[in-house]
Design a protein around this motif. Structure first.
Motif, PDB file in Angstrom:
ATOM      1  N   ILE A 163       0.620  17.656  -7.192  1.00 47.89           N
ATOM      2  CA  ILE A 163       0.596  16.617  -6.163  1.00 47.89           C
ATOM      3  C   ILE A 163       1.961  15.978  -5.957  1.00 47.89           C
ATOM      4  CG2 ILE A 163       0.030  14.646  -7.634  1.00 47.89           C
ATOM      5  CD1 ILE A 163      -1.725  15.494  -4.342  1.00 47.89           C
ATOM      6  N   LYS A 164       2.842  16.035  -6.953  1.00 46.93           N
ATOM      7  CA  LYS A 164       4.149  15.393  -6.828  1.00 46.93           C
ATOM      8  C   LYS A 164       4.966  15.961  -5.677  1.00 46.93           C
ATOM      9  CE  LYS A 164       5.154  13.881 -11.558  1.00 46.93           C
ATOM     10  NZ  LYS A 164       6.070  14.063 -12.708  1.00 46.93           N
ATOM     11  N   ASP A 165       4.842  17.255  -5.443  1.00 46.15           N
ATOM     12  CA  ASP A 165       5.722  17.884  -4.448  1.00 46.15           C
ATOM     13  C   ASP A 165       5.449  17.413  -3.027  1.00 46.15           C
ATOM     14  OD1 ASP A 165       3.260  19.127  -4.390  1.00 46.15           O
ATOM     15  OD2 ASP A 165       4.058  21.082  -3.823  1.00 46.15           O
ATOM     16  N   ILE A 166       4.266  16.860  -2.781  1.00 46.28           N
ATOM     17  CA  ILE A 166       3.975  16.390  -1.423  1.00 46.28           C
ATOM     18  C   ILE A 166       4.195  14.891  -1.270  1.00 46.28           C
ATOM     19  CG2 ILE A 166       2.256  18.230  -1.145  1.00 46.28           C
ATOM     20  CD1 ILE A 166       0.123  15.962  -1.253  1.00 46.28           C
ATOM     21  N   ALA A 167       4.611  14.210  -2.355  1.00 48.96           N
ATOM     22  CA  ALA A 167       4.687  12.746  -2.318  1.00 48.96           C
ATOM     23  C   ALA A 167       5.577  12.221  -1.199  1.00 48.96           C
ATOM     24  CB  ALA A 167       5.143  12.212  -3.677  1.00 48.96           C
ATOM     25  N   PRO A 168       6.831  12.692  -1.022  1.00 45.54           N
ATOM     26  CA  PRO A 168       7.661  12.138   0.072  1.00 45.54           C
ATOM     27  C   PRO A 168       7.073  12.413   1.458  1.00 45.54           C
ATOM     28  CG  PRO A 168       8.998  13.337  -1.531  1.00 45.54           C
ATOM     29  CD  PRO A 168       7.578  13.660  -1.835  1.00 45.54           C
ATOM     30  N   LEU A 177      -7.961  -0.113  -3.409  1.00 43.43           N
ATOM     31  CA  LEU A 177      -8.460   1.226  -3.737  1.00 43.43           C
ATOM     32  C   LEU A 177      -7.337   2.124  -4.239  1.00 43.43           C
ATOM     33  CD1 LEU A 177     -10.809   1.779  -0.645  1.00 43.43           C
ATOM     34  CD2 LEU A 177     -11.538   1.343  -2.997  1.00 43.43           C
ATOM     35  N   ILE A 178      -6.217   2.128  -3.531  1.00 44.10           N
ATOM     36  CA  ILE A 178      -5.095   2.965  -3.954  1.00 44.10           C
ATOM     37  C   ILE A 178      -4.530   2.470  -5.279  1.00 44.10           C
ATOM     38  CG2 ILE A 178      -2.722   3.639  -3.361  1.00 44.10           C
ATOM     39  CD1 ILE A 178      -3.580   3.759  -0.471  1.00 44.10           C
ATOM     40  N   SER A 179      -4.474   1.157  -5.455  1.00 48.34           N
ATOM     41  CA  SER A 179      -3.971   0.610  -6.707  1.00 48.34           C
ATOM     42  C   SER A 179      -4.869   0.998  -7.878  1.00 48.34           C
ATOM     43  CB  SER A 179      -3.863  -0.910  -6.607  1.00 48.34           C
ATOM     44  OG  SER A 179      -2.935  -1.290  -5.604  1.00 48.34           O
ATOM     45  N   ALA A 180      -6.180   0.991  -7.666  1.00 50.73           N
ATOM     46  CA  ALA A 180      -7.099   1.420  -8.726  1.00 50.73           C
ATOM     47  C   ALA A 180      -6.879   2.886  -9.070  1.00 50.73           C
ATOM     48  CB  ALA A 180      -8.543   1.177  -8.283  1.00 50.73           C
ATOM     49  N   ALA A 181      -6.733   3.729  -8.044  1.00 48.60           N
ATOM     50  CA  ALA A 181      -6.470   5.147  -8.305  1.00 48.60           C
ATOM     51  C   ALA A 181      -5.138   5.339  -9.024  1.00 48.60           C
ATOM     52  CB  ALA A 181      -6.473   5.921  -6.989  1.00 48.60           C
ATOM     53  N   MET A 182      -4.120   4.604  -8.607  1.00 47.74           N
ATOM     54  CA  MET A 182      -2.814   4.707  -9.247  1.00 47.74           C
ATOM     55  C   MET A 182      -2.875   4.283 -10.713  1.00 47.74           C
ATOM     56  SD  MET A 182      -0.028   2.521 -10.115  1.00 47.74           S
ATOM     57  CE  MET A 182      -0.078   1.146  -8.959  1.00 47.74           C
ATOM     58  N   ALA A 183      -3.604   3.198 -11.008  1.00 45.33           N
ATOM     59  CA  ALA A 183      -3.728   2.739 -12.391  1.00 45.33           C
ATOM     60  C   ALA A 183      -4.462   3.773 -13.248  1.00 45.33           C
ATOM     61  CB  ALA A 183      -4.447   1.394 -12.421  1.00 45.33           C
ATOM     62  N   LEU A 184      -5.494   4.391 -12.702  1.00 43.83           N
ATOM     63  CA  LEU A 184      -6.190   5.434 -13.442  1.00 43.83           C
ATOM     64  C   LEU A 184      -5.288   6.634 -13.688  1.00 43.83           C
ATOM     65  CD1 LEU A 184      -9.726   5.356 -11.774  1.00 43.83           C
ATOM     66  CD2 LEU A 184      -9.174   4.772 -14.137  1.00 43.83           C
ATOM     67  N   THR A 217       0.826  -1.204   0.000  1.00 43.57           N
ATOM     68  CA  THR A 217       0.000   0.000   0.000  1.00 43.57           C
ATOM     69  C   THR A 217       0.857   1.250   0.000  1.00 43.57           C
ATOM     70  OG1 THR A 217      -1.789  -1.148   1.166  1.00 43.57           O
ATOM     71  CG2 THR A 217      -1.788   1.256   1.270  1.00 43.57           C
ATOM     72  N   LEU A 218       1.923   1.248   0.793  1.00 44.41           N
ATOM     73  CA  LEU A 218       2.826   2.402   0.817  1.00 44.41           C
ATOM     74  C   LEU A 218       3.440   2.646  -0.559  1.00 44.41           C
ATOM     75  CD1 LEU A 218       4.719   1.823   4.199  1.00 44.41           C
ATOM     76  CD2 LEU A 218       2.751   3.305   3.772  1.00 44.41           C
ATOM     77  N   ALA A 219       3.904   1.583  -1.196  1.00 48.52           N
ATOM     78  CA  ALA A 219       4.513   1.729  -2.517  1.00 48.52           C
ATOM     79  C   ALA A 219       3.500   2.234  -3.537  1.00 48.52           C
ATOM     80  CB  ALA A 219       5.114   0.397  -2.964  1.00 48.52           C
ATOM     81  N   ALA A 220       2.275   1.677  -3.513  1.00 49.20           N
ATOM     82  CA  ALA A 220       1.244   2.113  -4.455  1.00 49.20           C
ATOM     83  C   ALA A 220       0.840   3.561  -4.185  1.00 49.20           C
ATOM     84  CB  ALA A 220       0.028   1.194  -4.354  1.00 49.20           C
ATOM     85  N   PHE A 221       0.803   3.952  -2.934  1.00 47.36           N
ATOM     86  CA  PHE A 221       0.450   5.326  -2.576  1.00 47.36           C
ATOM     87  C   PHE A 221       1.472   6.309  -3.124  1.00 47.36           C
ATOM     88  CE2 PHE A 221       0.445   8.819   0.655  1.00 47.36           C
ATOM     89  CZ  PHE A 221      -0.833   9.287   0.410  1.00 47.36           C
ATOM     90  N   TYR A 222       2.747   5.993  -2.986  1.00 45.27           N
ATOM     91  CA  TYR A 222       3.780   6.880  -3.523  1.00 45.27           C
ATOM     92  C   TYR A 222       3.706   6.928  -5.042  1.00 45.27           C
ATOM     93  CZ  TYR A 222       8.272   9.091  -4.374  1.00 45.27           C
ATOM     94  OH  TYR A 222       9.262   9.945  -4.798  1.00 45.27           O
ATOM     95  N   ALA A 223       3.477   5.775  -5.664  1.00 41.97           N
ATOM     96  CA  ALA A 223       3.359   5.754  -7.127  1.00 41.97           C
ATOM     97  C   ALA A 223       2.169   6.582  -7.589  1.00 41.97           C
ATOM     98  CB  ALA A 223       3.231   4.318  -7.609  1.00 41.97           C
ATOM     99  N   LEU A 224       1.085   6.559  -6.837  1.00 41.81           N
ATOM    100  CA  LEU A 224      -0.084   7.368  -7.171  1.00 41.81           C
ATOM    101  C   LEU A 224       0.254   8.856  -7.141  1.00 41.81           C
ATOM    102  CD1 LEU A 224      -3.139   8.001  -7.509  1.00 41.81           C
ATOM    103  CD2 LEU A 224      -3.342   7.728  -5.015  1.00 41.81           C
ATOM    104  N   LEU A 225       0.853   9.308  -6.048  1.00 40.17           N
ATOM    105  CA  LEU A 225       1.148  10.733  -5.907  1.00 40.17           C
ATOM    106  C   LEU A 225       2.230  11.187  -6.867  1.00 40.17           C
ATOM    107  CD1 LEU A 225       1.040  11.201  -2.019  1.00 40.17           C
ATOM    108  CD2 LEU A 225      -0.802  11.373  -3.689  1.00 40.17           C
ATOM    109  N   HIS A 226       3.092  10.280  -7.261  1.00 38.25           N
ATOM    110  CA  HIS A 226       4.204  10.648  -8.133  1.00 38.25           C
ATOM    111  C   HIS A 226       3.857  10.452  -9.600  1.00 38.25           C
ATOM    112  CE1 HIS A 226       8.557  11.175  -9.066  1.00 38.25           C
ATOM    113  NE2 HIS A 226       8.501  11.857  -7.948  1.00 38.25           N
ATOM    114  N   SER A 227       2.607  10.152  -9.899  1.00 39.89           N
ATOM    115  CA  SER A 227       2.196  10.012 -11.290  1.00 39.89           C
ATOM    116  C   SER A 227       2.253  11.367 -11.984  1.00 39.89           C
ATOM    117  CB  SER A 227       0.770   9.453 -11.367  1.00 39.89           C
ATOM    118  OG  SER A 227       0.687   8.200 -10.735  1.00 39.89           O
ATOM    119  N   GLY A 228       2.752  11.377 -13.199  1.00 42.93           N
ATOM    120  CA  GLY A 228       2.832  12.634 -13.938  1.00 42.93           C
ATOM    121  C   GLY A 228       1.462  13.075 -14.381  1.00 42.93           C
ATOM    122  N   GLY A 229       1.098  14.316 -14.083  1.00 40.35           N
ATOM    123  CA  GLY A 229      -0.220  14.770 -14.474  1.00 40.35           C
ATOM    124  C   GLY A 229      -0.495  16.167 -14.003  1.00 40.35           C
ATOM    125  N   ARG A 230      -1.768  16.478 -13.871  1.00 40.54           N
ATOM    126  CA  ARG A 230      -2.195  17.821 -13.540  1.00 40.54           C
ATOM    127  C   ARG A 230      -1.986  18.115 -12.057  1.00 40.54           C
ATOM    128  NH1 ARG A 230      -8.123  17.389 -16.032  1.00 40.54           N
ATOM    129  NH2 ARG A 230      -7.896  15.320 -15.103  1.00 40.54           N
TER     130      ARG A 230
END
Length: 463
Positions: free
Chosen positions: A108-113, A142-149, A92-105
């Motif tokens: 959100i990346k700056d708060i990932a760590p 849930l986090i994995s689904a959000a990360m995949a989207l 879950t921790l890994a998927a959460f970081y991958a979600l926040l670090h996804s390139g996009g609008r």
């Protein structure tokens, strides 16, 4: 700079693994609900039982299947079952970081760590990782689904959504929130083709779940039991408004160790999300999800279980991390997050005191060694724990009774026992009523066992 950021993430994940393994090593014996899930999972591990046709399941099967596989690999012990949830929490921790670090609008990346650090030591995330509860597994899907989207993998998102629904029915209320979270982060517009790719695996998963439920051939399906067992859903009554608000409020505080600072930072993020909806889209979704779910749990008569908040913790963490960055700047926020994280670690061991063992293992040993094989043990409070600790004794039955009157009639009216009838109970304020009712029906109780505030009586019926 990228190497330093990667090193920081690795250190945070290793620290998360260390904290969770420590909690697992010092975890309490099974909570009653864990004992129930563990009993079912043990059957799966021993006999390959996946349908449970004789069991009134009120949950979908994925959580029980995971625990059963864990028992098969690591042994039929609390450690052997809970270690799977620890791995789930780390994923879950890994998927959460991958979600926040996804390139996009958005930004959100700056708060990932910072968000990853806060989630790593969030007390609910850590303490429930050392349990058999299914909420951490639901949170992973849930986090994995959000990360995949967020990463334009709509088909994978649909598969993760199907797994979420096959883990807990409450996925229905959380999936829209996490889907919106992933869509708010992605760089491309979510198209109708994406919707179709998402819907196909989700539909397949729902169909498979329906086939599994039908194949069980149990008189009541798991969905109906999941709704009826906690009680009919209704709006709360006037006298429940303040007590429920206080209870859920205390759970929100406990979810971050009772420290007020993170919740204050969340308020700052909420204000920013309202004032700058275009810039802080993900934070806006998180705010709507947290507040909406809190009011839902408060105003609708859901059971007051703290574990229901576990899927909300990642959303609260996003708000906290954003609030820290807005008020302090990113650099200072990192140091403040470190201090807050250290403060949240301290109460982790004390949070799960409701799981403390009441000596049921000792009572179960006494039942197996002292009672005849063809015995019936009547029960109102301890059945789930006894089911786990007794194992599968040949010929012995543990039968739950809803009221003292029903118990008195059943205990002396059964033809199953050849006179070998017993009553197991904790020493609580209700026990006297059960003994007095049994005596009023003409029955007599003889004490056989009295340890750790648990008692076992032999029953003699004279009517």
């Amino acid at each position: 700079m990228r190497r330093r950021a990667l090193a920081a993430v690795v250190v945070i994940l290793l620290a998360g693994a260390a904290v969770r393994l420590h909690t697992l090593n010092t975890a309490y014996p099974f909570h009653p609900d864990e004992a129930l899930y563990g009993t079912y999972a043990r059957r799966l591990a021993r006999y390959g039982e996946y349908l449970f046709p004789d069991v009134p399941l009120d949950k979908p099967p994925v959580g029980i299947i995971l625990t059963g596989w864990s028992f098969a690999l690591f042994g039929e012990t609390p450690f052997g079952g809970r270690i799977a949830t620890v791995f789930v929490s780390l994923l879950t921790l890994a998927a959460f970081y991958a979600l926040l670090h996804s390139g996009g609008r958005g930004t959100i990346k700056d708060i990932a760590p910072i968000a990853l650090l806060l989630l790593t030591v969030a007390p609910f995330e850590v303490s429930f990782a050392a349990t058999l509860f299914h909420d951490p597994l639901l949170t992973l899907w849930l986090i994995s689904a959000a990360m995949a989207l967020a990463r334009q993998r709509a088909a994978w998102a649909g598969a993760f959504a199907a797994l979420a629904l096959a883990t807990k029915q409450s996925a229905i209320q959380f999936l829209p929130l996490y889907a919106l979270l992933g869509i708010s982060i992605r760089s491309k517009v979510f198209s109708w083709r994406d919707a179709l790719r998402f819907a196909c695996p989700l539909g397949i998963g729902i169909s498979a779940l329906a086939v599994w439920s039908a194949a069980r051939a149990f008189p009541i399906d798991f969905w109906t039991l999941g709704v009826t067992n906690p009680g009919a859903l209704r709006w709360i009554r006037a006298e429940e408004v303040l007590p429920r608000l206080a209870t859920w409020g205390s759970y929100v505080g406990d979810s971050f160790g009772g420290i007020p600072a993170p919740l204050l930072f969340s308020a700052a993020a909420l204000v920013a999300a309202v004032r700058h909806t275009g810039r802080f889209r993900a934070e806006g979704v998180a705010a709507v999800g947290v507040l909406g779910t809190f009011f839902l749990y408060w105003l609708v008569a859901f059971p007051l279980y703290d574990r229901y908040l576990v899927p909300l913790v990642p959303l609260m963490v996003i708000l906290m991390a954003r609030g820290m960055c807005l008020l302090l700047g990113v650099r200072r926020a990192r140091w403040v997050a470190l201090v807050v994280s250290l403060a949240m670690i301290l109460p982790l061991v004390a949070l799960r005191q409701d799981s403390a063992d009441l000596g049921v293992a000792g009572l179960a040993r006494a039942i197996k060694t002292r009672l005849p094989a063809e015995s019936v043990v009547w029960d109102h409070w301890l059945g789930w724990e006894l089911g786990w600790y007794l194992g599968e004794p040949v010929g012995m039955k543990v039968i739950w009774q809803p009221t003292p009157e029903a118990f008195a009639r059943a205990a002396c009216g059964t033809t199953l026992t050849n006179g070998h009838t017993y009553f197991a109970a904790p020493l609580n304020g209700e026990l006297d009523r059960w003994r007095m009712t049994f005596a009023a029906f003409g029955g007599r109780m003889s004490l056989l066992y009295d340890q750790d505030r648990l008692v076992l009586y032999a029953l003699d019926c004279t009517f």
